[in-house]
Design a protein around this motif. Structure first.
Motif, PDB file in Angstrom:
ATOM      1  N   GLN A  90       0.831  -1.209   0.000  1.00 23.94           N
ATOM      2  CA  GLN A  90       0.000   0.000   0.000  1.00 23.94           C
ATOM      3  C   GLN A  90       0.866   1.260   0.000  1.00 23.94           C
ATOM      4  N   PHE A  91       1.930   1.249   0.779  1.00 24.24           N
ATOM      5  CA  PHE A  91       2.836   2.396   0.883  1.00 24.24           C
ATOM      6  C   PHE A  91       3.408   2.770  -0.482  1.00 24.24           C
ATOM      7  N   LEU A  92       3.950   1.786  -1.192  1.00 28.27           N
ATOM      8  CA  LEU A  92       4.605   2.071  -2.471  1.00 28.27           C
ATOM      9  C   LEU A  92       3.600   2.245  -3.606  1.00 28.27           C
ATOM     10  N   THR A  93       2.395   1.718  -3.455  1.00 27.69           N
ATOM     11  CA  THR A  93       1.347   2.008  -4.439  1.00 27.69           C
ATOM     12  C   THR A  93       1.046   3.502  -4.448  1.00 27.69           C
ATOM     13  N   GLN A  94       0.904   4.086  -3.264  1.00 26.51           N
ATOM     14  CA  GLN A  94       0.631   5.522  -3.181  1.00 26.51           C
ATOM     15  C   GLN A  94       1.867   6.343  -3.535  1.00 26.51           C
ATOM     16  N   ALA A  95       3.050   5.836  -3.196  1.00 26.20           N
ATOM     17  CA  ALA A  95       4.276   6.518  -3.615  1.00 26.20           C
ATOM     18  C   ALA A  95       4.386   6.518  -5.138  1.00 26.20           C
ATOM     19  N   GLY A  96       3.911   5.431  -5.766  1.00 25.23           N
ATOM     20  CA  GLY A  96       3.904   5.367  -7.223  1.00 25.23           C
ATOM     21  C   GLY A  96       2.970   6.400  -7.838  1.00 25.23           C
ATOM     22  N   LEU A  97       1.846   6.666  -7.173  1.00 19.57           N
ATOM     23  CA  LEU A  97       0.948   7.723  -7.639  1.00 19.57           C
ATOM     24  C   LEU A  97       1.637   9.082  -7.542  1.00 19.57           C
ATOM     25  N   ALA A  98       2.379   9.293  -6.437  1.00 17.60           N
ATOM     26  CA  ALA A  98       3.099  10.560  -6.249  1.00 17.60           C
ATOM     27  C   ALA A  98       4.206  10.750  -7.284  1.00 17.60           C
ATOM     28  N   GLN A  99       4.710   9.649  -7.845  1.00 17.64           N
ATOM     29  CA  GLN A  99       5.790   9.753  -8.829  1.00 17.64           C
ATOM     30  C   GLN A  99       5.399  10.561 -10.060  1.00 17.64           C
ATOM     31  N   ALA A 100       4.093  10.663 -10.321  1.00 18.74           N
ATOM     32  CA  ALA A 100       3.646  11.448 -11.475  1.00 18.74           C
ATOM     33  C   ALA A 100       3.017  12.764 -11.064  1.00 18.74           C
ATOM     34  N   ILE A 101       2.435  12.832  -9.860  1.00 15.80           N
ATOM     35  CA  ILE A 101       1.757  14.060  -9.445  1.00 15.80           C
ATOM     36  C   ILE A 101       2.735  15.109  -8.943  1.00 15.80           C
ATOM     37  N   ALA A 102       3.679  14.712  -8.083  1.00 10.54           N
ATOM     38  CA  ALA A 102       4.605  15.687  -7.504  1.00 10.54           C
ATOM     39  C   ALA A 102       5.515  16.338  -8.564  1.00 10.54           C
ATOM     40  N   PRO A 103       6.228  15.555  -9.391  1.00 12.67           N
ATOM     41  CA  PRO A 103       7.085  16.181 -10.409  1.00 12.67           C
ATOM     42  C   PRO A 103       6.377  16.336 -11.753  1.00 12.67           C
ATOM     43  N   LEU A 104       5.055  16.549 -11.723  1.00  9.03           N
ATOM     44  CA  LEU A 104       4.237  16.527 -12.937  1.00  9.03           C
ATOM     45  C   LEU A 104       4.779  17.445 -14.026  1.00  9.03           C
TER      46      LEU A 104
END
Length: 556
Positions: A75-89
């Protein structure tokens, strides 16, 4: 058992001296010790009834901690994976010369699309071949495509990056349902320990996104954004090895060992294909509509095809398969209630998190690291909410907790949807960061536990699949709906604030509808309990009447 044995057993149970001895035996125990003994008794009983020979009691404390940690990292890295595109969009967009808001949203939506779409088939594979096997394969897949997504920067087109992000999302689709199925098989239903473990799983979601966003910011600002993918792949590879060591192989005891051609039917291939195609086409239409416009013929053609595949899926599951991937006997009022509340709440969450980053970076001109730092309260709030939910689940019905969760989703979106751009962080934004995770970490554990307790142990993968499918697919489809509204409001691209606010209004509407549904579900649950109590009372009266008649006959 003979009649004499039965009479002897009845006399033993009725012996008041034995009852006094039992009371004296447990009188010195604390409440916590009694609850632990109760949990242990339930665990032994479930193992006897289900044929499984392993539970958390067999792990030892250290191995249990490692076991829960490895599964929670999914669960932790699933959400981190979502952040991989949103944060440095916008860093990613600059690398591919993409500035269109609709196309930028695809960097996140393509990932959530496949996470949500492939969870049900992955859960079925886990139920059939073993959740442990699919869980470990999921880590390997997740690591591989995260690594390749980073190298997509060397291609001039963003299409390859979208493709890699979509394949990357299949990794979490394998991890989430099978990780939760492993937890469901290791902890007895209805126990405080199971409630707390599932709440831990939910609590790491906002923390995972926060930690991922921080490191995404560090790499994007000071190194190069692809490094967040390459480093993430290294971490996933390490967890892959740890999962092989830590997750007991005995948890796959129910899995088939020799696969035959006839077993293909148990995978429900036609239903799975129809369901996946329906989800994919429907989602692509909603997320591509803001990019090319709904007047472009292929967008509504995809939408129509998606609906037709949904209808085909329903027909196949009802009539033409002996092993439905979504058994209709489990589609009850409770499961529909959970799916409706979760979909509305988490769709509003996807809009909240995506457009918060746009407001912070595009309108307030904040850096990635500053924006991530402002989300620290969300991580703290999420942890507190998970602990609180674990306690409340033993005290009140989950439907009431769902009302609290949907209210938090709605209030969090109202605060961000009406925030003045130049207002200090410590007013509406700060309180939104505290409130929104309450919705996430109260809704997810409640829904997961309801589904897990409602299904037999051999279908724990299906229980986890349903919740995770709805959660992740709703995030993606919510972004598509909000993007469509934003593109219609901000036609020229010069009215960013007006477009962002319109997206938040969509989120407020979705979460508001969720509150209404949660209230209706709660009223229905109270009504069902009253009906059951009335029936039980009537049956008790009839039983007493029958007992009285028997006594009179024996006396005569």
């Amino acid at each position: 058992m003979s009649e004499s044995d039965s009479d002897e057993r009845s006399r033993e149970m009725d012996d008041p001296q034995d009852n006094d001895d039992a009371v004296e035996q447990f009188s010195h125990l604390s409440i916590g010790e009694i609850e632990e003994a109760h949990d242990e008794h339930l665990g032994r009983l479930e193992k006897i009834l289900s044929g499984h020979s392993l539970s958390y009691k067999d792990f030892g404390l250290l191995k249990e901690i490692l076991f829960v940690t490895v599964i929670a990292m999914a669960q932790f890295l699933t959400q981190a994976g979502l952040a991989q595109a949103i944060a440095p969009l916008h860093y990613i967009g600059n690398s591919f010369n993409v500035t269109n808001a609709g196309e930028l949203s695809w960097f996140a939506a393509s990932y959530s699309l496949t996470v949500g779409t492939f969870i049900l088939p992955a859960g079925r594979f886990g139920d059939l071949f073993g959740s442990r096997k699919i869980f470990i394969i999921g880590w390997a897949w997740f690591a591989l495509w995260t690594l390749i997504a980073g190298f997509a920067v060397y291609c001039s087109s963003q299409i390859l990056f979208h493709f890699c992000r979509a394949l990357q999302g299949i990794g979490p689709a394998m991890l989430l349902p099978n990780g939760l199925a492993l937890l469901g098989r290791s902890y007895p239903s209805g126990t405080m320990r199971k409630n707390m473990v599932f709440c831990v799983f939910g609590a790491v979601a906002p923390i995972g996104f926060l930690v991922g966003a921080v490191f995404d910011g560090i790499f994007a600002q000071f190194v190069w954004w692809p490094w967040t993918y390459w480093v993430g792949a290294m971490i996933m590879a390490l967890i892959f090895v740890l999962a092989i060591v830590v997750v007991p192989i005995e948890l796959d005891k129910h899995a088939i060992t020799n696969f035959h051609f006839e077993d293909i039917k148990r995978l429900d291939p036609f239903g799975s294909v129809a369901g996946v195609l329906g989800l994919v086409l429907f989602n692509i239409a909603w997320n591509q509509g803001p990019v090319v416009g709904w007047t472009t013929p292929y967008t509504y053609v995809l939408l129509i095809l998606g609906v037709l595949f949904f209808i085909s899926f329903g027909i196949i599951e009802f009539k033409y398969t002996d092993y439905p991937i979504l058994p209709m006997e489990y589609i009850t009022t409770d499961t529909l209630f959970v799916a409706g509340c979760i979909s509305l709440g988490w769709a509003s969450f996807g809009i909240w998190i995506y457009y918060w980053w746009q407001i912070s970076e595009m309108l307030r001109d904040h850096s990635i690291l500053l924006t991530a730092a402002q989300q620290v309260p969300a991580g703290i709030s999420g942890g507190c909410a998970a602990i609180l939910t674990g306690y409340l689940l033993g005290k009140m019905r989950p439907q009431i907790i769902m009302i609290f969760a949907l209210t938090a989703f709605c209030v969090g979106n109202i605060l961000m949807g009406t925030v003045p751009i130049h207002q200090l962080y410590w007013f509406q934004t700060f309180f939104s960061m505290w409130i929104m995770p309450l919705g996430m970490d109260m809704s997810f554990p409640s829904a997961t536990i309801i589904m897990s307790n409602a299904m037999p142990r051999e279908h724990q993968g299906l229980a986890a699949s349903l919740v995770n499918t709805v959660v992740n697919y709703s995030v993606s489809i919510g972004l598509g709906i909000a993007g469509t509204v934003e593109s219609r409001i901000n036609r020229t691209g010069d009215e960013l604030l007006k477009g962002y606010r319109s997206a938040y209004y969509v989120a407020i509407g979705l979460s508001g509808a969720g509150i209404i549904l949660a209230f209706l579900g709660t009223l229905e649950s109270f009504h069902e309990d009253r009906v059951k109590a009335r029936l039980s009372s009537q049956e008790g009266i009839e039983e007493l009447e029958r007992s009285g008649e028997t006594y009179e006959k024996e006396g005569a």
